[in-house]
Design a protein around this motif. Sequence first.
Motif, PDB file in Angstrom:
ATOM      1  N   ILE A  28      12.223  -5.931 -36.191  1.00 26.30           N
ATOM      2  CA  ILE A  28      13.565  -5.900 -36.785  1.00 26.30           C
ATOM      3  C   ILE A  28      14.203  -4.525 -36.624  1.00 26.30           C
ATOM      4  O   ILE A  28      15.357  -4.406 -36.211  1.00 26.30           O
ATOM      5  CB  ILE A  28      13.504  -6.304 -38.274  1.00 26.30           C
ATOM      6  CG1 ILE A  28      13.276  -7.810 -38.364  1.00 26.30           C
ATOM      7  CG2 ILE A  28      14.781  -5.910 -39.006  1.00 26.30           C
ATOM      8  CD1 ILE A  28      13.095  -8.330 -39.752  1.00 26.30           C
ATOM      9  N   PHE A  29      13.454  -3.476 -36.931  1.00 26.23           N
ATOM     10  CA  PHE A  29      14.025  -2.136 -36.864  1.00 26.23           C
ATOM     11  C   PHE A  29      14.358  -1.730 -35.430  1.00 26.23           C
ATOM     12  O   PHE A  29      15.352  -1.054 -35.192  1.00 26.23           O
ATOM     13  CB  PHE A  29      13.115  -1.112 -37.538  1.00 26.23           C
ATOM     14  CG  PHE A  29      13.024  -1.300 -39.027  1.00 26.23           C
ATOM     15  CD1 PHE A  29      14.159  -1.566 -39.784  1.00 26.23           C
ATOM     16  CD2 PHE A  29      11.810  -1.216 -39.692  1.00 26.23           C
ATOM     17  CE1 PHE A  29      14.097  -1.739 -41.160  1.00 26.23           C
ATOM     18  CE2 PHE A  29      11.735  -1.384 -41.064  1.00 26.23           C
ATOM     19  CZ  PHE A  29      12.880  -1.640 -41.800  1.00 26.23           C
ATOM     20  N   ASN A  30      13.558  -2.166 -34.469  1.00 29.35           N
ATOM     21  CA  ASN A  30      13.875  -1.884 -33.058  1.00 29.35           C
ATOM     22  C   ASN A  30      15.172  -2.584 -32.657  1.00 29.35           C
ATOM     23  O   ASN A  30      15.984  -2.033 -31.921  1.00 29.35           O
ATOM     24  CB  ASN A  30      12.730  -2.309 -32.136  1.00 29.35           C
ATOM     25  CG  ASN A  30      11.550  -1.350 -32.208  1.00 29.35           C
ATOM     26  OD1 ASN A  30      11.691  -0.197 -32.613  1.00 29.35           O
ATOM     27  ND2 ASN A  30      10.376  -1.828 -31.831  1.00 29.35           N
ATOM     28  N   THR A  31      15.372  -3.808 -33.151  1.00 26.73           N
ATOM     29  CA  THR A  31      16.588  -4.561 -32.858  1.00 26.73           C
ATOM     30  C   THR A  31      17.831  -3.812 -33.329  1.00 26.73           C
ATOM     31  O   THR A  31      18.859  -3.800 -32.662  1.00 26.73           O
ATOM     32  CB  THR A  31      16.535  -5.954 -33.536  1.00 26.73           C
ATOM     33  OG1 THR A  31      15.399  -6.655 -33.046  1.00 26.73           O
ATOM     34  CG2 THR A  31      17.784  -6.758 -33.254  1.00 26.73           C
ATOM     35  N   PHE A  32      17.718  -3.169 -34.486  1.00 28.45           N
ATOM     36  CA  PHE A  32      18.859  -2.443 -35.063  1.00 28.45           C
ATOM     37  C   PHE A  32      18.901  -0.968 -34.664  1.00 28.45           C
ATOM     38  O   PHE A  32      19.796  -0.243 -35.087  1.00 28.45           O
ATOM     39  CB  PHE A  32      18.838  -2.553 -36.591  1.00 28.45           C
ATOM     40  CG  PHE A  32      19.241  -3.908 -37.093  1.00 28.45           C
ATOM     41  CD1 PHE A  32      20.572  -4.244 -37.246  1.00 28.45           C
ATOM     42  CD2 PHE A  32      18.273  -4.855 -37.398  1.00 28.45           C
ATOM     43  CE1 PHE A  32      20.943  -5.499 -37.702  1.00 28.45           C
ATOM     44  CE2 PHE A  32      18.637  -6.114 -37.855  1.00 28.45           C
ATOM     45  CZ  PHE A  32      19.971  -6.443 -38.007  1.00 28.45           C
ATOM     46  N   GLY A  33      17.921  -0.533 -33.880  1.00 31.24           N
ATOM     47  CA  GLY A  33      17.877   0.867 -33.481  1.00 31.24           C
ATOM     48  C   GLY A  33      17.604   1.805 -34.645  1.00 31.24           C
ATOM     49  O   GLY A  33      18.055   2.951 -34.660  1.00 31.24           O
ATOM     50  N   THR A  34      16.857   1.312 -35.608  1.00 32.94           N
ATOM     51  CA  THR A  34      16.561   2.078 -36.819  1.00 32.94           C
ATOM     52  C   THR A  34      15.420   3.069 -36.583  1.00 32.94           C
ATOM     53  O   THR A  34      14.395   2.714 -36.012  1.00 32.94           O
ATOM     54  CB  THR A  34      16.158   1.110 -37.961  1.00 32.94           C
ATOM     55  OG1 THR A  34      17.176   0.135 -38.122  1.00 32.94           O
ATOM     56  CG2 THR A  34      15.928   1.847 -39.265  1.00 32.94           C
ATOM     57  N   GLU A  35      15.621   4.299 -37.044  1.00 34.30           N
ATOM     58  CA  GLU A  35      14.541   5.286 -37.021  1.00 34.30           C
ATOM     59  C   GLU A  35      13.599   4.952 -38.170  1.00 34.30           C
ATOM     60  O   GLU A  35      14.033   4.780 -39.306  1.00 34.30           O
ATOM     61  CB  GLU A  35      15.116   6.693 -37.230  1.00 34.30           C
ATOM     62  CG  GLU A  35      14.070   7.778 -37.324  1.00 34.30           C
ATOM     63  CD  GLU A  35      14.641   9.123 -37.760  1.00 34.30           C
ATOM     64  OE1 GLU A  35      13.830  10.032 -38.013  1.00 34.30           O
ATOM     65  OE2 GLU A  35      15.880   9.260 -37.868  1.00 34.30           O
ATOM     66  N   VAL A  36      12.299   4.832 -37.881  1.00 39.56           N
ATOM     67  CA  VAL A  36      11.336   4.439 -38.902  1.00 39.56           C
ATOM     68  C   VAL A  36      10.396   5.595 -39.226  1.00 39.56           C
ATOM     69  O   VAL A  36       9.782   6.177 -38.334  1.00 39.56           O
ATOM     70  CB  VAL A  36      10.506   3.213 -38.443  1.00 39.56           C
ATOM     71  CG1 VAL A  36       9.504   2.815 -39.521  1.00 39.56           C
ATOM     72  CG2 VAL A  36      11.424   2.046 -38.108  1.00 39.56           C
ATOM     73  N   LYS A  37      10.314   5.901 -40.497  1.00 38.74           N
ATOM     74  CA  LYS A  37       9.383   6.907 -41.006  1.00 38.74           C
ATOM     75  C   LYS A  37       8.218   6.158 -41.639  1.00 38.74           C
ATOM     76  O   LYS A  37       8.426   5.348 -42.542  1.00 38.74           O
ATOM     77  CB  LYS A  37      10.047   7.782 -42.071  1.00 38.74           C
ATOM     78  CG  LYS A  37      11.304   8.475 -41.603  1.00 38.74           C
ATOM     79  CD  LYS A  37      10.938   9.714 -40.872  1.00 38.74           C
ATOM     80  CE  LYS A  37      12.130  10.628 -40.679  1.00 38.74           C
ATOM     81  NZ  LYS A  37      11.784  11.793 -39.902  1.00 38.74           N
ATOM     82  N   LEU A  38       7.002   6.413 -41.166  1.00 40.73           N
ATOM     83  CA  LEU A  38       5.824   5.771 -41.747  1.00 40.73           C
ATOM     84  C   LEU A  38       5.302   6.645 -42.883  1.00 40.73           C
ATOM     85  O   LEU A  38       5.217   7.862 -42.751  1.00 40.73           O
ATOM     86  CB  LEU A  38       4.742   5.580 -40.697  1.00 40.73           C
ATOM     87  CG  LEU A  38       5.118   4.707 -39.495  1.00 40.73           C
ATOM     88  CD1 LEU A  38       3.954   4.605 -38.520  1.00 40.73           C
ATOM     89  CD2 LEU A  38       5.556   3.324 -39.944  1.00 40.73           C
ATOM     90  N   ASP A  69       5.494   0.679 -28.019  1.00 39.25           N
ATOM     91  CA  ASP A  69       6.190   1.865 -28.512  1.00 39.25           C
ATOM     92  C   ASP A  69       5.653   2.263 -29.882  1.00 39.25           C
ATOM     93  O   ASP A  69       6.367   2.734 -30.751  1.00 39.25           O
ATOM     94  CB  ASP A  69       7.700   1.620 -28.587  1.00 39.25           C
ATOM     95  CG  ASP A  69       8.032   0.362 -29.395  1.00 39.25           C
ATOM     96  OD1 ASP A  69       7.095  -0.370 -29.769  1.00 39.25           O
ATOM     97  OD2 ASP A  69       9.218   0.126 -29.654  1.00 39.25           O
ATOM     98  N   ALA A  70       4.349   2.038 -30.036  1.00 36.70           N
ATOM     99  CA  ALA A  70       3.715   2.286 -31.335  1.00 36.70           C
ATOM    100  C   ALA A  70       3.860   3.740 -31.764  1.00 36.70           C
ATOM    101  O   ALA A  70       3.941   4.649 -30.945  1.00 36.70           O
ATOM    102  CB  ALA A  70       2.245   1.913 -31.267  1.00 36.70           C
ATOM    103  N   HIS A  71       3.875   3.909 -33.055  1.00 41.70           N
ATOM    104  CA  HIS A  71       3.872   5.246 -33.630  1.00 41.70           C
ATOM    105  C   HIS A  71       2.502   5.882 -33.395  1.00 41.70           C
ATOM    106  O   HIS A  71       1.544   5.214 -33.050  1.00 41.70           O
ATOM    107  CB  HIS A  71       4.124   5.155 -35.139  1.00 41.70           C
ATOM    108  CG  HIS A  71       5.486   4.686 -35.492  1.00 41.70           C
ATOM    109  ND1 HIS A  71       5.775   3.366 -35.719  1.00 41.70           N
ATOM    110  CD2 HIS A  71       6.638   5.365 -35.664  1.00 41.70           C
ATOM    111  CE1 HIS A  71       7.056   3.251 -36.022  1.00 41.70           C
ATOM    112  NE2 HIS A  71       7.604   4.446 -35.993  1.00 41.70           N
ATOM    113  N   THR A  72       2.425   7.171 -33.619  1.00 39.55           N
ATOM    114  CA  THR A  72       1.137   7.857 -33.581  1.00 39.55           C
ATOM    115  C   THR A  72       0.897   8.463 -34.957  1.00 39.55           C
ATOM    116  O   THR A  72       1.778   8.463 -35.812  1.00 39.55           O
ATOM    117  CB  THR A  72       1.121   8.988 -32.528  1.00 39.55           C
ATOM    118  OG1 THR A  72       2.001  10.031 -32.976  1.00 39.55           O
ATOM    119  CG2 THR A  72       1.543   8.488 -31.159  1.00 39.55           C
ATOM    120  N   ILE A  73      -0.288   8.993 -35.143  1.00 39.15           N
ATOM    121  CA  ILE A  73      -0.637   9.626 -36.417  1.00 39.15           C
ATOM    122  C   ILE A  73       0.370  10.722 -36.762  1.00 39.15           C
ATOM    123  O   ILE A  73       0.649  10.983 -37.927  1.00 39.15           O
ATOM    124  CB  ILE A  73      -2.089  10.161 -36.390  1.00 39.15           C
ATOM    125  CG1 ILE A  73      -2.537  10.652 -37.778  1.00 39.15           C
ATOM    126  CG2 ILE A  73      -2.244  11.271 -35.369  1.00 39.15           C
ATOM    127  CD1 ILE A  73      -2.795   9.573 -38.763  1.00 39.15           C
TER     128      ILE A  73
END
Length: 135
Positions: A28-38, A69-73
């Motif tokens: 969903i966030f990729n669809t909206f171009g949302t920056e995601v903070k884990l 396009d997975a996040h990293t640590i």
Amino acid sequence: TEFKMEKAVFACDFKEENLSAYRKAMKIFNTFGTEVKLLYVNLPAEQFRSTRETEDRIVDFLSKSGLDDAHTINNVTFYSDYTVEDGIFSYSNKVNADVIAIPTHGRQGLAHFFSGSIGEDVANHSDLPVITFKI
């Protein structure tokens, strides 16, 4: 004010059961171009884990996600607070998030009564929109 989803905080404990919720959220966030903070909230007493143990669990979680396009640590913030809710709110305010995303079991009835729900607590007390992703 208009709803925007430029920056989201995805908070979880990075247990394997949250993988499907993480995948759904990223889609969903990729669809909206949302920056995601884990976000991982470290609590003082409840099942304390060393930084190394927590990092190992998160690296394992992210590699199992199977996302290209997975996040990293390096994209995960460790935030210490007295409750998960307080940690999520404090961090979300600090980074100026537009939305909070959390995995939930979606329990109802008796199971919900006994286990409680971080998702419900966050949603009930948040000034920001909260999106839950069912595990």
